[in-house]
Design an enzyme around this catalytic site. Sequence first.
Site, mmCIF file in Angstrom:
data_model
loop_
_atom_site.group_PDB
_atom_site.id
_atom_site.type_symbol
_atom_site.label_atom_id
_atom_site.label_comp_id
_atom_site.label_asym_id
_atom_site.label_seq_id
_atom_site.Cartn_x
_atom_site.Cartn_y
_atom_site.Cartn_z
ATOM 1 N N HIS A 145 1.877 4.998 9.750
ATOM 2 C CA HIS A 145 0.982 3.953 9.264
ATOM 3 C C HIS A 145 0.013 3.487 10.353
ATOM 4 O O HIS A 145 0.414 3.232 11.488
ATOM 5 C CB HIS A 145 1.812 2.760 8.777
ATOM 6 C CG HIS A 145 1.094 1.850 7.841
ATOM 7 N ND1 HIS A 145 0.021 1.079 8.224
ATOM 8 C CD2 HIS A 145 1.295 1.589 6.523
ATOM 9 C CE1 HIS A 145 -0.407 0.381 7.192
ATOM 10 N NE2 HIS A 145 0.341 0.663 6.144
ATOM 11 N N CYS B 294 0.837 -1.206 0.000
ATOM 12 C CA CYS B 294 0.000 0.000 0.000
ATOM 13 C C CYS B 294 0.871 1.254 0.000
ATOM 14 O O CYS B 294 0.574 2.234 -0.691
ATOM 15 C CB CYS B 294 -0.939 -0.014 1.194
ATOM 16 S SG CYS B 294 -0.136 -0.176 2.805
#
Length: 477
Positions: free
Chosen positions: A315, A288
């Site tokens: 994150h 991602c």
Amino acid sequence: MSADKHLQSWQERFEMAEAMQPLLGKLYRNQGVEVVVYGKPLLNASTIEIIKAHRLVRRHVGEKLRLRESFPFVQALSKLAVKQCKVDIGKLAVNYWRDHTDVSEIENYMAKELADAIDHADDVAPRDVVLYGFGRIGRLLARLLIERTGRSNKLRLRAIVLRGGKKGDLEKRASLLRRDSVHGPFNGSVEVDEENNAIIANGTYIQVIYANSPDEVDYTKYDISDALVVDNTGIWKDEAGLGLHLKSPGASKVLLTAPAKGSIKNIVYGVNEGDITPEDIIVSAASCTTNAITPVLKAVNDKYGIENGHVETIHSYTNDQNLIDNYHTADRRGRSAPLNMVITETGAAKAVAKALPVLAGKLTGNAIRVPTPNVSMAIISMNLNAETSKDELNEYLKDTALQSPLQNQIDYTDSTEIVSSDLVGSRYAGVIDSQATIAEGKRAILYVWYDNEFGYSCQVVGVMQTMLGLTTLSLPA
């Protein structure tokens, strides 16, 4: 404008959006035509989402596009024998109204602009897709594939493969598809067929198969053939492990939704999907974070050149961390994810080079897991080969997000109030936060938001389509 006129204007827009919905649905279900407004998809959009998509046109052209101005184009489109394409009615309408003042020539104009898609031969056979693993990414991929259900759909979800199979498992899997704490309820209905071990979602019949190894399944028993298996488990990452899928009858290609090891191609859709050849049977959609930063880095490098840089990823925590302190094989990840910021490693910066070789050896990276369930941020610090300023860099990135081949990967916001939860459900690989941009001389720092679940899943679907040769004609060019 009086209060009554405001209300009247809103009522008009709302009714126009409502009138568009059935036409948009039929165009996709029956003809494979996906309608967008300056890149914003209208497939399965609510009335409010259609209105918002039109409001955003001002960002592109500096003026509003009213629904009463675009509605005749949807009507004209529904009368044309256009098939298997993506049509931007926003661009068509804006271009038309610059030179015309009435609706009399719209049908002729549309026929000319969409000539390449009229009576387009629909000779591409639908392809079967199997989701191996049904966690966060697997379920979001299922949602994305199901929302495209229709007679013209070429990417067909046929099965999901799971480990185990305890009593009540099927209903629990269906429940997880119905309800999501981050992304909200499923847009439609989900039923369980206990007798045949299947889930039926919006008319899509999904066979549920239990297996402990990729080579244990005979897909042909379920009338599945030549299938693309999308491995969402992250357990197998090299050719030997992922190659096990190809030993199962009915499977022909494999896509990994994680960074791959060895010589497997790591693809960031929008950047290097052109590297995929018909002979590639095992491909990775990278991570991602790699998907979030690579399009932005490509854009910056194309204009200014990047001498070197560092990527710090803020994150959201993931399922491999612990809810409370407990043993974990990795450093620090055993500490409670909802209660701590956790420094950990990331290979995303180095992985950029697999999709963008020009940046090989130029980037370092690190990551901090934070107590949020979804949406992350990449802080990209760069030394450039050419000088720039905040305003110049932002203007370039805004234009890239609106007009370039990377417009489906990069979004741009100039909001001074946006926070992470506002980006839940973003379909872009990354969103430039222009208010946080720092640039002076040859030094620049960019802040890039990304929905590390949904935005990434949208990128994965793009790789799936490319692997199966299901690319779509986009008009106007």
